[in-house]
Design an enzyme around this catalytic site. Structure first.
Site, short mmCIF file in Angstrom:
data_model
loop_
_atom_site.label_atom_id
_atom_site.label_comp_id
_atom_site.label_asym_id
_atom_site.label_seq_id
_atom_site.Cartn_x
_atom_site.Cartn_y
_atom_site.Cartn_z
N LEU A 18 -18.10 1.29 -2.89
CA LEU A 18 -18.55 -0.20 -3.10
C LEU A 18 -18.51 -1.07 -1.97
O LEU A 18 -17.77 -1.18 -1.37
CB LEU A 18 -17.05 -1.01 -3.96
CG LEU A 18 -16.46 0.35 -4.92
CD1 LEU A 18 -15.06 -0.11 -6.20
CD2 LEU A 18 -17.44 -0.23 -6.72
N ASP A 60 -14.09 4.51 -1.51
CA ASP A 60 -12.99 3.85 -1.07
C ASP A 60 -11.96 3.85 -0.43
O ASP A 60 -10.75 3.30 0.27
CB ASP A 60 -13.39 2.48 -2.13
CG ASP A 60 -14.30 1.92 -2.13
OD1 ASP A 60 -15.38 1.38 -0.94
OD2 ASP A 60 -15.20 2.36 -2.91
N GLU A 65 -4.85 -0.43 1.99
CA GLU A 65 -3.97 -1.42 1.80
C GLU A 65 -3.91 -2.26 0.45
O GLU A 65 -2.62 -2.83 -0.59
CB GLU A 65 -4.49 -2.56 2.57
CG GLU A 65 -3.76 -3.72 2.19
CD GLU A 65 -4.46 -5.31 2.81
OE1 GLU A 65 -5.34 -5.76 2.42
OE2 GLU A 65 -3.51 -6.21 3.64
N ASP A 66 -4.92 -1.51 -0.26
CA ASP A 66 -5.32 -2.07 -2.19
C ASP A 66 -4.33 -1.31 -3.11
O ASP A 66 -4.53 -1.50 -4.27
CB ASP A 66 -6.77 -1.67 -2.71
CG ASP A 66 -7.38 -2.91 -1.78
OD1 ASP A 66 -6.88 -4.17 -1.30
OD2 ASP A 66 -8.71 -2.31 -1.01
N ARG A 85 -11.62 3.92 -8.10
CA ARG A 85 -10.20 3.41 -6.67
C ARG A 85 -8.96 4.38 -7.72
O ARG A 85 -7.96 4.04 -6.86
CB ARG A 85 -10.04 2.31 -5.48
CG ARG A 85 -11.94 2.10 -6.04
CD ARG A 85 -11.90 0.91 -4.26
NE ARG A 85 -10.50 1.08 -3.34
CZ ARG A 85 -10.43 0.72 -2.20
NH1 ARG A 85 -10.28 -1.14 -2.28
NH2 ARG A 85 -8.93 1.22 -1.72
N ARG A 131 -10.41 -8.02 -9.53
CA ARG A 131 -9.69 -7.09 -9.89
C ARG A 131 -8.51 -7.04 -9.92
O ARG A 131 -7.71 -5.50 -9.93
CB ARG A 131 -9.22 -6.44 -7.91
CG ARG A 131 -10.86 -5.54 -7.16
CD ARG A 131 -11.61 -5.04 -7.58
NE ARG A 131 -12.98 -4.49 -6.82
CZ ARG A 131 -13.46 -4.06 -5.41
NH1 ARG A 131 -11.70 -3.47 -4.51
NH2 ARG A 131 -14.65 -3.63 -5.44
N HIS A 161 -11.10 -10.51 -2.37
CA HIS A 161 -9.57 -10.83 -2.47
C HIS A 161 -9.34 -12.02 -1.94
O HIS A 161 -10.03 -12.23 -0.94
CB HIS A 161 -9.35 -9.69 -1.80
CG HIS A 161 -9.70 -8.02 -2.51
ND1 HIS A 161 -10.13 -6.60 -1.47
CD2 HIS A 161 -8.97 -7.82 -3.72
CE1 HIS A 161 -10.32 -5.80 -2.48
NE2 HIS A 161 -9.40 -6.49 -3.59
N CYS A 248 -7.88 -4.83 5.41
CA CYS A 248 -7.43 -3.26 4.25
C CYS A 248 -7.42 -1.56 5.09
O CYS A 248 -7.19 -1.26 4.23
CB CYS A 248 -9.11 -3.30 3.10
SG CYS A 248 -9.87 -4.95 3.51
#
Ligand code: GLY
Length: 253
Positions: A18, A60, A65-66, A85, A131, A161, A248
């Site tokens: 993305l 991704d 980290e996400d 994701r 998000r 973010h 990230c």
């Protein structure tokens, strides 16, 4: 202080990742080299780094980290906001079980990306972004409260973010850029301002009194050195093409 990090190698499928960056497609082999240098930089900060193999099913998934919010008292597995994701969390959940006895999770309809969460001691700033939604942010706050921690919500209007534009460097020092500069929530910090033309470098990361910053941002470099930090530059140009950056690429705990 942090002792550990988890990272995940980029896969060839990263070119399908993305992005809104408009910087072209990442060069996979260059990204692999940059990722190896990033891992070395984490080790130079004293971290034991667990390197997970790439998963081609998730373009991704190098942006680990996400997938989790790691606190001193529990790990919170997120529910990433982007449909493509969501499945990334499974491998990370398995890995974190090795380290955490208290595991929590964000449930639909709540969504949270870890990139929207900034830890400042026992308080967590939670970005409301494309998000991370209100329901997800409220779940995070409830979980934090359960462990005697707290959270507050920050609106993210332009950035992907929260941590695309802000980084806490401990000792009350906050790197900040763009839309977050005027936010009264952050007035109590010593502000290290990042010029708009170097906004990407606001995504830097404090690890054990050292700050990693992306390579190629001289004003940011100087500002952070002037604030008294030892700084290492890491080239993450290929990850920038996917709107990703230094925070990230790892989970630190
Ligand atoms: N390419 C990273 C993300 O959009 O989540």
């Amino acid at each position: 202080m942090f002792s550990n990090a988890i990272v995940r190698k980029p896969g060839r499928s990263m070119i399908e990742g993305l992005t809104n960056a408009n910087l072209g497609s990442p060069d996979y082999l260059k990204a692999v080299d940059q990722h190896e240098s990033y891992v070395c930089a984490l080790r130079d900060c004293g971290l034991k780094v667990t390197v997970l193999e790439a998963d081609e099913n998730f373009p991704d998934s190098t942006f680990v980290e996400d997938t989790a919010v790691l606190t001193p008292h529990c790990a919170i597995i997120t529910n990433p906001g982007a449909l493509s994701r969501k499945g990334e969390i499974n491998r990370i959940q398995k890995e974190l079980r090795e380290y955490y006895s208290h595991m929590e999770e964000i449930l639909s309809p709540g969504t949270v990306d870890g990139g929207d969460i900034m830890m400042v001691g026992n308080h967590f700033y939670i970005g409301l972004s494309n998000r991370t939604n209100v329901n997800g942010a409220e779940q995070i706050i409830r979980i934090l409260n359960k462990y005697d921690m707290s959270g507050s919500i920050i609106k993210v209007e332009k950035a992907l973010h929260l941590k695309s534009g802000i980084a806490y460097l401990e000792n009350n020092n906050l790197v900040i850029c763009g839309e977050f500069l005027a936010n009264p929530e952050f007035k109590k910090f010593n502000i290290i301002e990042i010029p708009e033309d170097e906004s990407y470098a606001a995504n830097c990361v404090w690890i054990n009194d050292k700050v990693l910053i992306p390579k190629g941002y001289p004003h940011t470099l100087q500002n952070i050195i002037n604030a008294g930090y030892s700084v290492a530059e890491v080239d993450v140009s290929e990850f920038r093409k996917l709107d990703g950056g230094l925070t990230c690429l790892s989970l630190r705990f």
